[in-house]
Design an enzyme around this catalytic site. Structure first.
Site, PDB file in Angstrom:
ATOM      1  N   ASP A 196       0.777  -1.102  -0.006  1.00 24.97           N
ATOM      2  CA  ASP A 196      -0.073   0.100  -0.104  1.00 24.97           C
ATOM      3  C   ASP A 196       0.906   1.224  -0.034  1.00 24.97           C
ATOM      4  OD1 ASP A 196      -3.065   1.063   0.612  1.00 24.97           O
ATOM      5  OD2 ASP A 196      -3.043  -0.982   0.974  1.00 24.97           O
ATOM      6  N   GLU A 212      -6.683   3.592  -5.761  1.00 22.96           N
ATOM      7  CA  GLU A 212      -8.106   3.608  -5.060  1.00 22.96           C
ATOM      8  C   GLU A 212      -8.734   4.970  -5.497  1.00 22.96           C
ATOM      9  OE1 GLU A 212     -10.289   3.617  -0.750  1.00 22.96           O
ATOM     10  OE2 GLU A 212      -8.274   4.573  -0.998  1.00 22.96           O
ATOM     11  N   HIS A 259     -10.595  -4.347   2.251  1.00 22.29           N
ATOM     12  CA  HIS A 259     -10.614  -4.226   3.640  1.00 22.29           C
ATOM     13  C   HIS A 259     -11.602  -3.140   3.961  1.00 22.29           C
ATOM     14  CE1 HIS A 259      -8.234  -1.287   1.646  1.00 22.29           C
ATOM     15  NE2 HIS A 259      -8.360  -0.314   2.802  1.00 22.29           N
ATOM     16  N   ASP A 260     -12.241  -2.459   3.031  1.00 18.63           N
ATOM     17  CA  ASP A 260     -13.223  -1.486   3.359  1.00 18.63           C
ATOM     18  C   ASP A 260     -14.535  -1.743   3.164  1.00 18.63           C
ATOM     19  OD1 ASP A 260     -11.544   0.530   4.241  1.00 18.63           O
ATOM     20  OD2 ASP A 260     -11.054   1.475   2.574  1.00 18.63           O
ATOM     21  N   ASP A 280      -3.555   4.397  -2.311  1.00 16.21           N
ATOM     22  CA  ASP A 280      -4.527   4.851  -1.432  1.00 16.21           C
ATOM     23  C   ASP A 280      -5.041   6.362  -1.865  1.00 16.21           C
ATOM     24  OD1 ASP A 280      -6.086   4.388   1.118  1.00 16.21           O
ATOM     25  OD2 ASP A 280      -5.155   6.182   1.815  1.00 16.21           O
TER      26      ASP A 280
END
Length: 577
Positions: A105, A269, A344-345, A212
């Site tokens: 990430d 993202e 993960h979200d 991210d």
């Protein structure tokens, strides 16, 4: 149409199956109840056997963990409970030794407020790093009361500005107050980001980055007030001014220039960017910015932009439209896309888009696998998706939710309703559907206490959910009818027929609103994916463009009449003629 060929250049990162690992919840190796890097290393052979080509590690950097590692205090060090820098180097090597690749990430919109850069920045207005973050003086109303620089709301439903008593100014944070935004307008700051967060890890041999919040680095000039769309709220959703700013493509071009000498890839993202034309600016190969992005149109179904917990209805027609639209969008372009339903979200895909009832759960998991496994783009799986993990039950109490968004939402409801039991009950119903926590519970390895994630003698950092007793790796390993073995078969087929399933031309076929049908064409072959998204038995028919005699069933999750699809039944047909 069978003569159509893909226009997309073949690359390892397009064909590779990516598996996302959430370090704290994957595997604990040392008995402290927290997942760690040695635990990940211990499961690499499992991932290779599954058919994974690339592992993606969610933030593992040094962090006070206000937002589960997305608040980084040192880009060049490791969160201590996860291990050491040497452990991380071993992970990179062990992954490569097995013929797999690894991406990390990249969290560079903000840092932790404990990062040395921010500690310097807030030490005084004259500090050389003051301008590395976004500081503004207070405004004052007609009565002399101090006000924030604007009315923006952070993504965690709090004001986006926090007052610093020592230097008498506010700093901007689009997330938690402990996550101050970096000032990308400052060139010196950008150079430091590139050196410490990017080059440092490229030199250690990683194979790319998931980036991210990739469209938030450039804010709208002047930071104006957001439109008031919720008059009863103190702050307002400011997406228009915090995403896709005027210099964002310039910044991404700079990042791409750093990555260019390495054989790596990027996936961004990309929140709050619904327009296809805007997305294409990021992912066009000619633009040389990002290789692909996550479009959240599907996983955001049922939620309100800027407010995850304000739910609205949606149906299978909406699910089909959002999931499949990027298949057609990239067809005749040089752009590439992602295929995913979990991360993960997000809540678990079986619970959100199918049914997690015991009578449907297994076939629903397999049905969604067939849809994803035959779509064009890079396929991303999230830990536990391969065994059909589901959301925590409605009976989960509020104190079990650990995510900062969930905690803030419950606290907000408590304050607004004076602890009204009915309001809290409704809040928990919403959390049970869309909370990020459902993806963050410990991985379910077996049916022993704590699901084999950690020793039965310790308390895991987050409670396991009771479904581990019936949904776990050990139970499904080698069992032909399991979701795990189904995913293995599907990933083998995806690789065997990559010209169809990875690169193939896409054609949507409309029949019943609850049926998803699409054809793929490539290398002189054609395939048909058909799936029943409902709990009702549905009639369907083979499209006229595909003769029944030519089409061979290569994988399915049920056996029944040719013209009937049972609840959540899926089939994939192929013809090489």
């Amino acid at each position: 149409m069978s003569s159509q060929q893909s226009q997309h250049e073949q690359k390892w990162w397009k064909e590779g199956v990516v598996y996302q690992i959430y370090p704290s919840s994957f595997k604990d190796s040392n008995g402290d109840g927290i997942g760690d890097i040695p635990g990940i290393i211990s499961k690499l052979d499992y991932l290779r056997e599954l058919g994974v080509d690339i592992i993606w590690i969610s933030p593992h950097y040094k962090s006070p963990q206000v937002d589960m590692g997305y608040d980084i205090s040192d880009y060049e060090d490791i969160h201590e409970p996860y291990g050491t820098l040497e452990d991380c180097e071993r992970l990179i090597q062990a992954t490569h030794d097995r013929g797999m690749r690894i991406i990390f990430d990249l969290v560079i919109n903000h840092t932790s407020d404990l990062h040395p850069w921010f500690l310097e920045s807030r030490s005084s207005k004259s500090n050389p790093k003051r301008d590395w973050y976004i500081w503004r003086p207070a405004k004052y109303d007609e009565n002399g009361n101090r006000c924030r620089p604007n009315n923006w709301r952070s993504n965690f439903s709090t004001p986006a500005w926090t007052w610093d008593e020592d230097t008498q100014e506010y700093y901007l944070h689009l997330y938690a107050s402990e996550q101050p935004d970096l000032n990308w307008e400052n060139e010196e700051c950008r150079r430091a980001i590139y050196d410490t967060a990017i080059r440092f890890w490229l030199e250690k041999g990683i194979d790319g980055f998931r980036i991210d919040t990739v469209n938030r680095y450039s804010k709208y000039p002047g930071l104006p007030d957001a439109e008031v769309t919720q008059p009863d709220e103190e702050t307002q959703i400011a997406v228009k001014y915090t995403t896709n700013g005027p210099r964002i493509h310039e910044f991404l071009t700079e990042i791409n220039d750093i990555l260019a000498p390495y054989d790596v890839f990027t996936v961004g993202e990309l929140p709050c960017t619904p327009k296809q034309s805007e997305v294409m600016e990021y992912i066009s190969a000619r633009a040389k910015q990002l290789n692909m992005v996550f479009n959240f149109d599907t996983v955001d179904l049922g939620t309100t932009p800027g407010d995850r917990f304000r739910l609205k209805p949606y149906g299978n027609v909406d699910f089909k439209r959002e999931l499949l639209k990027w298949q057609s969008a990239i067809a005749d372009s040089d752009a590439w896309t992602t295929v995913f339903l979990e991360n993960h979200d997000q809540g678990r895909s079986i619970s959100r888009f199918a049914s997690d009832l015991p009578e449907y759960r297994v076939q629903a998991g397999k049905m969604l696998a067939m849809i994803l496994g035959t779509m064009t783009g890079t396929l991303f799986l999230y830990q536990g998706q391969e065994i059909g993990m589901i959301n925590a039950p409605l009976s989960w109490p509020a104190h079990e939710y650990k995510c900062i968004r969930s905690v803030n939402h419950v606290e907000k409801i408590r304050e607004k309703t004076n602890n009204d039991p009915a309001a809290l009950c409704e809040a928990l119903k919403i959390l049970q559907k869309v909370a990020r926590d459902h993806a963050r519970v410990p991985m379910q390895w077996d049916d022993s206490p704590n699901a084999g994630f950690c020793s039965a003698k310790v308390d895991p950092w987050m409670s396991v959910i009771d479904s581990y007793k019936t949904i776990n790796v050990a139970d499904q390993m080698g069992r032909k009818d399991s979701v795990l073995e189904f995913w293995k078969r599907l990933l083998c087929l995806r690789k065997e027929y990559k010209e169809l399933f990875v690169y193939g031309k896409f054609q949507l076929i409309e029949q019943d609103k609850d049926l998803m049908l699409f054809a793929k064409y490539g290398a002189g072959m054609k395939s048909l994916t058909v799936a029943n998204l409902s709990s009702e038995t549905k009639k369907w028919e083979m499209p006229s463009s595909m003769a029944v005699s030519d089409m061979k069933l290569i994988i399915g999750n049920m056996t029944g009449a040719l013209d009937l699809l049972g609840p959540y039944e899926g089939r994939v047909y192929i013809s090489t003629q």
